[in-house]
Design a protein around this motif. Sequence first.
Motif, PDB file in Angstrom:
ATOM      1  N   HIS A  57       0.856  -1.202   0.000  1.00 39.21           N
ATOM      2  CA  HIS A  57       0.000   0.000   0.000  1.00 39.21           C
ATOM      3  C   HIS A  57       0.880   1.237   0.000  1.00 39.21           C
ATOM      4  O   HIS A  57       2.086   1.160   0.247  1.00 39.21           O
ATOM      5  N   HIS A  60       1.367   3.884   1.850  1.00 44.52           N
ATOM      6  CA  HIS A  60       1.860   4.673   2.992  1.00 44.52           C
ATOM      7  C   HIS A  60       3.380   4.874   2.916  1.00 44.52           C
ATOM      8  O   HIS A  60       4.106   3.996   2.442  1.00 44.52           O
ATOM      9  N   ASP A 104       5.875   4.692   4.850  1.00 49.07           N
ATOM     10  CA  ASP A 104       6.815   3.741   5.439  1.00 49.07           C
ATOM     11  C   ASP A 104       6.890   2.424   4.650  1.00 49.07           C
ATOM     12  O   ASP A 104       7.665   1.530   5.006  1.00 49.07           O
ATOM     13  N   HIS A 105       6.111   2.300   3.599  1.00 46.75           N
ATOM     14  CA  HIS A 105       6.170   1.109   2.736  1.00 46.75           C
ATOM     15  C   HIS A 105       6.682   1.441   1.335  1.00 46.75           C
ATOM     16  O   HIS A 105       7.239   0.586   0.659  1.00 46.75           O
ATOM     17  N   HIS A 131      -7.372  -0.459   5.386  1.00 50.26           N
ATOM     18  CA  HIS A 131      -6.239   0.325   5.904  1.00 50.26           C
ATOM     19  C   HIS A 131      -5.997   1.474   4.921  1.00 50.26           C
ATOM     20  O   HIS A 131      -5.993   2.644   5.307  1.00 50.26           O
ATOM     21  N   ASP A 190      -0.134  -4.081   5.979  1.00 42.82           N
ATOM     22  CA  ASP A 190      -0.785  -3.486   7.157  1.00 42.82           C
ATOM     23  C   ASP A 190      -2.245  -3.924   7.270  1.00 42.82           C
ATOM     24  O   ASP A 190      -3.095  -3.189   7.759  1.00 42.82           O
TER      25      ASP A 190
END
Length: 209
Positions: free
Chosen positions: A59, A61, A63-64, A130, A149
């Motif tokens: 996804h 976000h 941090d990914h 999410h 997540d």
Amino acid sequence: MELVKGVHVIETYATTTLLVDDRLILVDTSADADAGKVVDYLNHIRVKPKDLSTIFITHTHPDHVGGLAAIKHGSPAKVAAHRIEAEFIARKRVYDGPSGPQNHPGTPVDVLLDDGQKVDGLEVIFTPGHTRGSISLFDASHSLLIAGDAARNESGLQPMDDRYNVDPKQHRESIKKLAKFHFENAVFGHGAPIKGGAGAKITDLAKHF
Ligand SMILES: [Zn+2]
């Protein structure tokens, strides 16, 4: 660390998973703009980014997806993500969910994924809630769920904090969906991976919803 043979878990702020067997696959790319820890790990086990076949992004976000551009630079690896998430990863659309607008360098997504599709032996499980286009990945050959997540395992197995979920109800429905799969091992975007008995734990969690 190597969770089971061929499944490497690279712990940064969010977890990156590396599959090394007859495939070389990376799942998620950490928050670091230079992907330093991920690249260091690859160097350590003598894997070159240019040898990766596919980089899956669970996804969009930060941090990914943060290290994606750096890892993809100079690598012919295909980038694969759910078709809903692809426009956010490429920065063609402004992300309007939590945790707000994004600033990673946009990277085009080469393979647009749908639920149930198999790419490089990994089955795509569409687990929205999410983010709208979140996915988890099921790897039968390692009896492994790469959850992204769709759940976290920081202080026990739980849903993600609802402050970061675009649709908390849908997020829980996605956990119920994961419980239908049979797997022993699991890696989460946040928290410790589980070696053995992971499917039963997800099933227990899903009973709460
Ligand atoms: Zn996330």
